[in-house]
Design a protein around this motif. Structure first.
Motif, PDB file in Angstrom:
ATOM      1  N   VAL A 102       0.937  -1.226  -0.075  1.00 18.73           N
ATOM      2  CA  VAL A 102       0.008   0.028  -0.152  1.00 18.73           C
ATOM      3  C   VAL A 102       0.942   1.259  -0.016  1.00 18.73           C
ATOM      4  O   VAL A 102       1.840   1.494   0.738  1.00 18.73           O
ATOM      5  N   ASP A 103       0.498   2.184  -0.878  1.00 22.67           N
ATOM      6  CA  ASP A 103       1.068   3.447  -0.913  1.00 22.67           C
ATOM      7  C   ASP A 103       0.460   4.595  -0.146  1.00 22.67           C
ATOM      8  O   ASP A 103      -0.583   4.861  -0.353  1.00 22.67           O
ATOM      9  N   HIS A 104       0.970   4.868   0.980  1.00 21.63           N
ATOM     10  CA  HIS A 104       0.323   5.781   1.943  1.00 21.63           C
ATOM     11  C   HIS A 104       0.991   7.296   1.533  1.00 21.63           C
ATOM     12  O   HIS A 104       0.518   8.315   2.391  1.00 21.63           O
ATOM     13  N   ARG A 105       1.322   7.626   0.352  1.00 20.45           N
ATOM     14  CA  ARG A 105       1.986   8.979   0.170  1.00 20.45           C
ATOM     15  C   ARG A 105       0.823  10.010  -0.100  1.00 20.45           C
ATOM     16  O   ARG A 105       0.599  10.933   0.337  1.00 20.45           O
ATOM     17  N   GLY A 106      -0.364   9.410  -0.741  1.00 20.06           N
ATOM     18  CA  GLY A 106      -1.485  10.103  -0.862  1.00 20.06           C
ATOM     19  C   GLY A 106      -2.190  10.635   0.578  1.00 20.06           C
ATOM     20  O   GLY A 106      -2.879  11.773   0.662  1.00 20.06           O
ATOM     21  N   PHE A 224       3.009  14.665  17.552  1.00 17.81           N
ATOM     22  CA  PHE A 224       4.588  14.948  17.445  1.00 17.81           C
ATOM     23  C   PHE A 224       5.316  14.461  18.847  1.00 17.81           C
ATOM     24  O   PHE A 224       6.601  14.384  19.021  1.00 17.81           O
ATOM     25  N   ARG A 225       4.828  14.526  20.103  1.00 21.07           N
ATOM     26  CA  ARG A 225       5.091  14.292  21.433  1.00 21.07           C
ATOM     27  C   ARG A 225       5.067  12.817  21.702  1.00 21.07           C
ATOM     28  O   ARG A 225       5.318  12.386  22.884  1.00 21.07           O
ATOM     29  N   VAL A 226       4.800  12.050  20.727  1.00 23.59           N
ATOM     30  CA  VAL A 226       4.552  10.507  21.160  1.00 23.59           C
ATOM     31  C   VAL A 226       5.441   9.779  20.109  1.00 23.59           C
ATOM     32  O   VAL A 226       5.695  10.074  18.909  1.00 23.59           O
ATOM     33  N   GLY A 227       6.332   8.879  20.886  1.00 23.43           N
ATOM     34  CA  GLY A 227       7.408   8.235  20.256  1.00 23.43           C
ATOM     35  C   GLY A 227       7.169   6.554  20.062  1.00 23.43           C
ATOM     36  O   GLY A 227       7.214   5.886  19.042  1.00 23.43           O
ATOM     37  N   ARG A 228       6.272   6.116  21.166  1.00 19.41           N
ATOM     38  CA  ARG A 228       5.767   4.670  21.055  1.00 19.41           C
ATOM     39  C   ARG A 228       4.997   4.332  22.210  1.00 19.41           C
ATOM     40  O   ARG A 228       4.827   4.916  23.130  1.00 19.41           O
ATOM     41  N   PHE A 229       4.077   3.308  21.739  1.00 25.14           N
ATOM     42  CA  PHE A 229       3.232   2.525  22.792  1.00 25.14           C
ATOM     43  C   PHE A 229       3.883   1.259  22.976  1.00 25.14           C
ATOM     44  O   PHE A 229       4.237   0.725  21.960  1.00 25.14           O
ATOM     45  N   TYR A 273      -2.240   3.003  14.609  1.00 32.50           N
ATOM     46  CA  TYR A 273      -3.020   4.157  14.585  1.00 32.50           C
ATOM     47  C   TYR A 273      -1.601   5.429  14.568  1.00 32.50           C
ATOM     48  O   TYR A 273      -1.792   6.324  13.572  1.00 32.50           O
ATOM     49  N   ARG A 274      -0.957   5.252  15.590  1.00 35.03           N
ATOM     50  CA  ARG A 274       0.117   6.274  15.550  1.00 35.03           C
ATOM     51  C   ARG A 274       0.963   6.463  14.345  1.00 35.03           C
ATOM     52  O   ARG A 274       1.099   7.441  13.765  1.00 35.03           O
ATOM     53  N   ARG A 275       1.310   5.233  13.653  1.00 34.14           N
ATOM     54  CA  ARG A 275       2.172   5.306  12.306  1.00 34.14           C
ATOM     55  C   ARG A 275       1.296   5.902  11.432  1.00 34.14           C
ATOM     56  O   ARG A 275       1.683   6.577  10.420  1.00 34.14           O
ATOM     57  N   ARG A 276      -0.031   5.546  11.401  1.00 35.19           N
ATOM     58  CA  ARG A 276      -0.810   6.059  10.086  1.00 35.19           C
ATOM     59  C   ARG A 276      -0.881   7.607  10.355  1.00 35.19           C
ATOM     60  O   ARG A 276      -0.971   8.395   9.424  1.00 35.19           O
ATOM     61  N   ALA A 277      -1.182   8.056  11.470  1.00 33.54           N
ATOM     62  CA  ALA A 277      -1.545   9.409  11.805  1.00 33.54           C
ATOM     63  C   ALA A 277      -0.383  10.240  11.578  1.00 33.54           C
ATOM     64  O   ALA A 277      -0.291  11.294  11.058  1.00 33.54           O
ATOM     65  N   GLY A 279       2.006   9.348   9.546  1.00 36.93           N
ATOM     66  CA  GLY A 279       3.114   9.131   8.351  1.00 36.93           C
ATOM     67  C   GLY A 279       4.069   8.569   8.299  1.00 36.93           C
ATOM     68  O   GLY A 279       4.955   8.430   7.418  1.00 36.93           O
ATOM     69  N   ASP A 280       4.509   7.638   9.724  1.00 36.45           N
ATOM     70  CA  ASP A 280       5.793   6.977   9.776  1.00 36.45           C
ATOM     71  C   ASP A 280       5.723   5.742   8.733  1.00 36.45           C
ATOM     72  O   ASP A 280       4.782   5.219   8.427  1.00 36.45           O
TER      73      ASP A 280
END
Length: 280
Positions: A102-106, A224-229, A273-277, A279-280
């Motif tokens: 899947v290309d998430h650039r869009g 931007f203040r969240v690194g990981r769960f 969710y974090r990665r999608r939100a 763009g990681d």
């Protein structure tokens, strides 16, 4: 990052791509169809159609024939579809293969063009229970509707069965049966309402997540203040969900006992969710 567009709808309400012919697999209680553009899950005459970029992550849990497909489902629906059945391993493999391509650039471009909601506004909206498009809620654990219905049925049968004794054995049987049905319906209905109004341990939104630190202050933390769960431990030595900043500062923590699913499921959903939100 919005809710999925087609969730539990009538077949004729689905987009054209969801009517194509594809591979059909057993994902009880769902009939799963894998298509070029996405996946369709059918149960009880209702269908959910997810494009591949709407799937957050497939999650395997303790049972080898149990699979959760995490997605942005509008609350009070759970933020995942739960599948069982003989084809679960195959479904998981196919999902992971499709998601890798899947290309998430869009999506990233759409996110940059969207106005960001400040964290304090996110907190206000969540506390007021106003709908935030794309938000996913992780509710507090509650007894299941089935268990509540069973309990209510038992209590109702005992109560009316007792009063039925006044009319002899036949009255006891009839009274017990009526009590069981009425009690089950009442308790099951109460539990269903409780689920819709249940407290939330964690709320994930496109601009921030809302949570607390050891049951104390509730706040919204921008992504931007969240690194990981991660799966961590609270001060009492109990398993807990922990949230760290990019600099390894602990920003939130919630005991695992508050969640209705195993902690590794919650971590997987939150991280996806974090990665999608972000763009990681």
């Amino acid at each position: 990052m919005d809710w999925i567009s087609h969730d539990e709808q009538a077949p004729d309400a689905l987009p054209d791509w969801a009517h194509a012919t594809g591979e059909v697999l057993d994902g009880k209680p769902y009939r799963v169809t894998l298509l070029v553009e996405g996946i369709v899950l059918e149960r009880g005459g209702r269908r959910s159609a997810l494009r591949w970029d709407e799937v957050l992550v497939p999650i395997r849990v303790d049972d080898p024939r149990r699979l959760l497909i995490a997605a942005n489902r509008e609350p009070p629906r759970s933020p995942w579809f739960e599948l069982r059945g003989v084809d679960v391993p195959r479904i998981e493999r196919e999902l992971r293969l499709r998601l890798e391509s899947v290309d998430h650039r869009g999506y990233r471009e759409r996110r940059r063009s969207r106005k960001t909601m400040p964290a304090d506004e996110v907190l206000t909206e969540v506390l007021d229970r106003r709908p935030l498009p794309g938000a996913v809620e992780i509710p507090r654990a509650t007894p299941s509707v089935i268990r509540s219905a069973f309990t209510g049925g038992s209590v109702g049968a005992a109560a009316l069965g007792f009063y039925g004794l006044l009319f002899g054995p036949g009255g006891m049987i009839v009274g017990g049966g009526v009590g069981a049905v009425g009690g089950a319906a009442l308790m099951g209905g109460v539990e269903a309402v409780r689920r819709r109004r249940a407290g939330r341990v964690l709320v994930l939104t496109p601009d921030a997540f809302v949570g607390g630190l050891d049951g104390k202050s509730i706040r919204a933390v921008p992504w931007f203040r969240v690194g990981r769960f991660v799966d961590g431990v609270d001060p009492h030595g109990e398993s807990a969900l922990e949230v760290y900043s990019p600099d390894d500062e602990l920003v939130a923590r919630a005991a695992a006992r508050y969640f209705g699913q195993p902690l590794d499921v919650i971590v997987a959903v939150a991280e996806a969710y974090r990665r999608r939100a972000t763009g990681d």
